[in-house]
Scaffold this motif. Sequence first.
Motif, PDB file in Angstrom:
ATOM      1  N   ILE A   1       3.169   9.585   1.614  1.00  0.00           N
ATOM      2  CA  ILE A   1       2.845   9.435   3.035  1.00  0.00           C
ATOM      3  C   ILE A   1       3.127   7.997   3.485  1.00  0.00           C
ATOM      4  O   ILE A   1       3.633   7.765   4.564  1.00  0.00           O
ATOM      5  CB  ILE A   1       1.347   9.749   3.295  1.00  0.00           C
ATOM      6  N   LEU A   2       2.746   7.051   2.631  1.00  0.00           N
ATOM      7  CA  LEU A   2       2.989   5.643   2.944  1.00  0.00           C
ATOM      8  C   LEU A   2       3.713   5.003   1.772  1.00  0.00           C
ATOM      9  O   LEU A   2       3.414   5.279   0.615  1.00  0.00           O
ATOM     10  CB  LEU A   2       1.668   4.901   3.180  1.00  0.00           C
ATOM     11  N   HIS A   3       4.672   4.140   2.113  1.00  0.00           N
ATOM     12  CA  HIS A   3       5.484   3.568   1.066  1.00  0.00           C
ATOM     13  C   HIS A   3       5.462   2.047   1.162  1.00  0.00           C
ATOM     14  O   HIS A   3       6.021   1.473   2.091  1.00  0.00           O
ATOM     15  CB  HIS A   3       6.911   4.104   1.201  1.00  0.00           C
ATOM     16  N   ASP A   4       4.783   1.414   0.200  1.00  0.00           N
ATOM     17  CA  ASP A   4       4.895  -0.028   0.041  1.00  0.00           C
ATOM     18  C   ASP A   4       4.636  -0.790   1.349  1.00  0.00           C
ATOM     19  O   ASP A   4       5.417  -1.625   1.766  1.00  0.00           O
ATOM     20  CB  ASP A   4       6.319  -0.351  -0.456  1.00  0.00           C
ATOM     21  N   LEU A   5       3.502  -0.481   1.959  1.00  0.00           N
ATOM     22  CA  LEU A   5       3.195  -1.017   3.283  1.00  0.00           C
ATOM     23  C   LEU A   5       2.484  -2.369   3.154  1.00  0.00           C
ATOM     24  O   LEU A   5       1.475  -2.475   2.465  1.00  0.00           O
ATOM     25  CB  LEU A   5       2.283  -0.013   4.002  1.00  0.00           C
ATOM     26  N   SER A   6       3.019  -3.398   3.801  1.00  0.00           N
ATOM     27  CA  SER A   6       2.381  -4.713   3.801  1.00  0.00           C
ATOM     28  C   SER A   6       2.379  -5.296   5.203  1.00  0.00           C
ATOM     29  O   SER A   6       3.428  -5.408   5.823  1.00  0.00           O
ATOM     30  CB  SER A   6       3.122  -5.686   2.869  1.00  0.00           C
ATOM     31  N   PHE A   7       1.193  -5.591   5.718  1.00  0.00           N
ATOM     32  CA  PHE A   7       1.080  -6.318   6.986  1.00  0.00           C
ATOM     33  C   PHE A   7      -0.348  -6.823   7.136  1.00  0.00           C
ATOM     34  O   PHE A   7      -1.243  -6.418   6.391  1.00  0.00           O
ATOM     35  CB  PHE A   7       1.476  -5.447   8.186  1.00  0.00           C
TER      36      PHE A   7
ATOM     37  N   THR B   1      -4.270  -7.370  18.981  1.00  0.00           N
ATOM     38  CA  THR B   1      -4.207  -5.915  19.018  1.00  0.00           C
ATOM     39  C   THR B   1      -2.888  -5.512  18.390  1.00  0.00           C
ATOM     40  O   THR B   1      -1.828  -5.724  18.962  1.00  0.00           O
ATOM     41  CB  THR B   1      -4.267  -5.379  20.462  1.00  0.00           C
ATOM     42  N   LEU B   2      -2.973  -4.981  17.190  1.00  0.00           N
ATOM     43  CA  LEU B   2      -1.763  -4.518  16.528  1.00  0.00           C
ATOM     44  C   LEU B   2      -1.646  -3.024  16.773  1.00  0.00           C
ATOM     45  O   LEU B   2      -2.565  -2.267  16.491  1.00  0.00           O
ATOM     46  CB  LEU B   2      -1.827  -4.814  15.021  1.00  0.00           C
ATOM     47  N   VAL B   3      -0.513  -2.636  17.353  1.00  0.00           N
ATOM     48  CA  VAL B   3      -0.300  -1.208  17.613  1.00  0.00           C
ATOM     49  C   VAL B   3       0.673  -0.670  16.579  1.00  0.00           C
ATOM     50  O   VAL B   3       1.770  -1.209  16.411  1.00  0.00           O
ATOM     51  CB  VAL B   3       0.251  -0.975  19.032  1.00  0.00           C
ATOM     52  N   LEU B   4       0.256   0.365  15.861  1.00  0.00           N
ATOM     53  CA  LEU B   4       1.173   1.041  14.953  1.00  0.00           C
ATOM     54  C   LEU B   4       1.796   2.199  15.714  1.00  0.00           C
ATOM     55  O   LEU B   4       1.111   3.120  16.154  1.00  0.00           O
ATOM     56  CB  LEU B   4       0.435   1.566  13.717  1.00  0.00           C
ATOM     57  N   LEU B   5       3.105   2.118  15.888  1.00  0.00           N
ATOM     58  CA  LEU B   5       3.827   3.104  16.672  1.00  0.00           C
ATOM     59  C   LEU B   5       4.632   3.976  15.714  1.00  0.00           C
ATOM     60  O   LEU B   5       5.236   3.468  14.774  1.00  0.00           O
ATOM     61  CB  LEU B   5       4.755   2.355  17.643  1.00  0.00           C
ATOM     62  N   GLY B   6       4.627   5.257  15.958  1.00  0.00           N
ATOM     63  CA  GLY B   6       5.416   6.126  15.077  1.00  0.00           C
ATOM     64  C   GLY B   6       5.350   7.553  15.550  1.00  0.00           C
ATOM     65  O   GLY B   6       4.478   7.921  16.338  1.00  0.00           O
ATOM     66  N   ARG B   7       6.297   8.371  15.056  1.00  0.00           N
ATOM     67  CA  ARG B   7       6.288   9.802  15.393  1.00  0.00           C
ATOM     68  C   ARG B   7       5.145  10.475  14.645  1.00  0.00           C
ATOM     69  O   ARG B   7       4.554   9.887  13.738  1.00  0.00           O
ATOM     70  CB  ARG B   7       7.579  10.461  14.912  1.00  0.00           C
ATOM     71  N   SER B   8       4.904  11.736  14.988  1.00  0.00           N
ATOM     72  CA  SER B   8       3.949  12.519  14.205  1.00  0.00           C
ATOM     73  C   SER B   8       4.455  12.573  12.774  1.00  0.00           C
ATOM     74  O   SER B   8       5.647  12.728  12.540  1.00  0.00           O
ATOM     75  CB  SER B   8       3.850  13.951  14.734  1.00  0.00           C
ATOM     76  N   GLY B   9       3.530  12.389  11.832  1.00  0.00           N
ATOM     77  CA  GLY B   9       3.919  12.470  10.427  1.00  0.00           C
ATOM     78  C   GLY B   9       4.526  11.187   9.889  1.00  0.00           C
ATOM     79  O   GLY B   9       5.033  11.168   8.773  1.00  0.00           O
ATOM     80  N   SER B  10       4.474  10.101  10.669  1.00  0.00           N
ATOM     81  CA  SER B  10       5.053   8.854  10.180  1.00  0.00           C
ATOM     82  C   SER B  10       4.097   8.115   9.247  1.00  0.00           C
ATOM     83  O   SER B  10       4.461   7.139   8.617  1.00  0.00           O
ATOM     84  CB  SER B  10       5.425   7.952  11.362  1.00  0.00           C
ATOM     85  N   GLY B  11       2.844   8.576   9.185  1.00  0.00           N
ATOM     86  CA  GLY B  11       1.879   7.954   8.278  1.00  0.00           C
ATOM     87  C   GLY B  11       0.940   6.993   8.974  1.00  0.00           C
ATOM     88  O   GLY B  11       0.110   6.347   8.330  1.00  0.00           O
ATOM     89  N   LYS B  12       1.026   6.915  10.317  1.00  0.00           N
ATOM     90  CA  LYS B  12       0.227   5.896  11.015  1.00  0.00           C
ATOM     91  C   LYS B  12      -1.273   6.178  10.947  1.00  0.00           C
ATOM     92  O   LYS B  12      -2.070   5.271  10.744  1.00  0.00           O
ATOM     93  CB  LYS B  12       0.698   5.735  12.464  1.00  0.00           C
ATOM     94  N   THR B  13      -1.657   7.458  11.084  1.00  0.00           N
ATOM     95  CA  THR B  13      -3.086   7.783  10.993  1.00  0.00           C
ATOM     96  C   THR B  13      -3.613   7.538   9.584  1.00  0.00           C
ATOM     97  O   THR B  13      -4.724   7.032   9.402  1.00  0.00           O
ATOM     98  CB  THR B  13      -3.316   9.248  11.417  1.00  0.00           C
ATOM     99  N   THR B  14      -2.792   7.867   8.593  1.00  0.00           N
ATOM    100  CA  THR B  14      -3.179   7.607   7.201  1.00  0.00           C
ATOM    101  C   THR B  14      -3.456   6.120   6.998  1.00  0.00           C
ATOM    102  O   THR B  14      -4.463   5.743   6.395  1.00  0.00           O
ATOM    103  CB  THR B  14      -2.054   8.071   6.252  1.00  0.00           C
TER     104      THR B  14
ATOM    105  N   VAL C   1       0.825  -1.199   0.000  1.00  0.00           N
ATOM    106  CA  VAL C   1       0.000   0.000   0.000  1.00  0.00           C
ATOM    107  C   VAL C   1       0.864   1.256   0.000  1.00  0.00           C
ATOM    108  O   VAL C   1       1.776   1.394   0.812  1.00  0.00           O
ATOM    109  CB  VAL C   1      -0.930   0.016   1.235  1.00  0.00           C
ATOM    110  N   SER C   2       0.576   2.139  -0.935  1.00  0.00           N
ATOM    111  CA  SER C   2       1.231   3.442  -0.943  1.00  0.00           C
ATOM    112  C   SER C   2       0.159   4.517  -0.902  1.00  0.00           C
ATOM    113  O   SER C   2      -0.964   4.315  -1.365  1.00  0.00           O
ATOM    114  CB  SER C   2       2.081   3.625  -2.200  1.00  0.00           C
ATOM    115  N   ALA C   3       0.522   5.642  -0.321  1.00  0.00           N
ATOM    116  CA  ALA C   3      -0.388   6.776  -0.293  1.00  0.00           C
ATOM    117  C   ALA C   3       0.402   8.031  -0.604  1.00  0.00           C
ATOM    118  O   ALA C   3       1.496   8.226  -0.082  1.00  0.00           O
ATOM    119  CB  ALA C   3      -1.039   6.900   1.073  1.00  0.00           C
ATOM    120  N   CYS C   4      -0.148   8.844  -1.497  1.00  0.00           N
ATOM    121  CA  CYS C   4       0.510  10.095  -1.834  1.00  0.00           C
ATOM    122  C   CYS C   4      -0.459  11.234  -1.611  1.00  0.00           C
ATOM    123  O   CYS C   4      -1.658  11.100  -1.836  1.00  0.00           O
ATOM    124  CB  CYS C   4       0.941  10.114  -3.304  1.00  0.00           C
ATOM    125  N   LEU C   5       0.083  12.334  -1.129  1.00  0.00           N
ATOM    126  CA  LEU C   5      -0.707  13.551  -1.028  1.00  0.00           C
ATOM    127  C   LEU C   5       0.019  14.565  -1.904  1.00  0.00           C
ATOM    128  O   LEU C   5       1.034  15.112  -1.501  1.00  0.00           O
ATOM    129  CB  LEU C   5      -0.775  14.004   0.433  1.00  0.00           C
TER     130      LEU C   5
END
Lengths: 254, 205
Positions: free
Chosen positions: A24-30, A37-50, A15-19
Amino acid sequence: MTEGRVSPLVSFRKVSACLGQKVILHDLSFDVEAGETLVLLGRSGSGKTTALKMVNGLLLPSAGEVSIEGIPTNAWDLIKLRRRTGYVIQDAGLFPHFTVGANVGLVPRLEGWPSCDIGARVESLLTQVGLPPSQFATRYPRELSGGQRQRVGVARALAADPPLLLMDEPFGALDPVTRVELQQQFLHLRDTLGKTALLVTHDVREALLLATRIGVLHEGRLVFLGGSAEFLKADEQEVRAFHACLEDKWKETI
Amino acid sequence: MSSALLSDVLNLTLEHLFLVGLSIGIAAALAIPAGILLTRRSVLQGWVLGFANVMQTVPSLALFGFLIPLPFLGGIGKQTAIVALVLYALLPILRNTLTGILGVDPAVRESAIAMGMTGPQLLWEVELPLATRTILAGLRIATVTTIGTATIAAAIGGGGLGVFIFRGLASVDTTLLLAGAVPAALIAVAADRGLEWVEQKLSPV
């Protein structure tokens, strides 16, 4: 889909997402397996909310595919998908002109439940999240504390008994004591109700407390995916950056 | 005050109310749906608001004048007056509808969508109730200004309390001037207070 295997509840494939120009997201697979309960951890702007918003079709991938129960989001009736996916955000996003009861009963009402069933459901959910219905059902969100609003947000997300909960920093805006209370309550509800959850946070302690698996997002890429023990041992740079946020108590286990 | 003058005041006041009521009704029926539509079509926002803005900047007496030679809309009489008053009232209603709906907390709108509300449900159950106060405020501004502007309608034969004012001006008769101006001012104050009350009553939050 592999033959003879139950498809995961949520599946990201390349999965990729571009704005605009920005990726925003690059080649995401999971995958998110039922019950975890999978927790996506990341800094602000890491793309987790997207990433989270792609699960209930608030956003669609620019490339790749997000599947829920084996069906890609672009093939789902999004209204139907959203009504069977719980969604909790920071500050709850409650409807200010609805009472607590109406907020919690919203999805059942949209789904056309008989009103006596909705009433019973609202009462049972408010009790479950620790808000006595006789005291709280007729109040408005502005009459609640931050923690109470968040409890209502959780009850609202659970209302139509969805198999999957999406949570975007659900406890981020709370004071530390209330946060711990709600985290414990979340664990209790998840275990008793058997819900699958995809939770997004930047708080490494919250991730370790709630996750069955942790995924670390950094600049739109998934740089780590594994259990808490592996997370604490991992040597990846961004994971180490999160290790640095932990107290010594945790560091001893590293 | 003679009883003939009194009955004239009454008749012209009713005529004035009719002009204002009809104009505001038409303007609201056009501007509220247009405002809602504009929240869905952001490209058009600039154009439509621009048009409504330009209408508002044309001096009112000139606008009445411009309309006279137009076929269908123009001519001498009430119809032209109403067209002009509608054009004036559009902007505040349109702008406030737009502001009200776009001003709904993005987190609340996103929640509504994420809960599985359809487009019409989002509009009727969330956006419009939360924008009610702002839309009514626009309606209030439009109504109060229209009550004032409608006095100029008399210049093109539209009737209303302006008849007294123009007659008073022509004959330098203060009584006539006041007979037009005082009721117009009273109506404006009453409308302002009344709509403010409705605003408070209907406001959901």
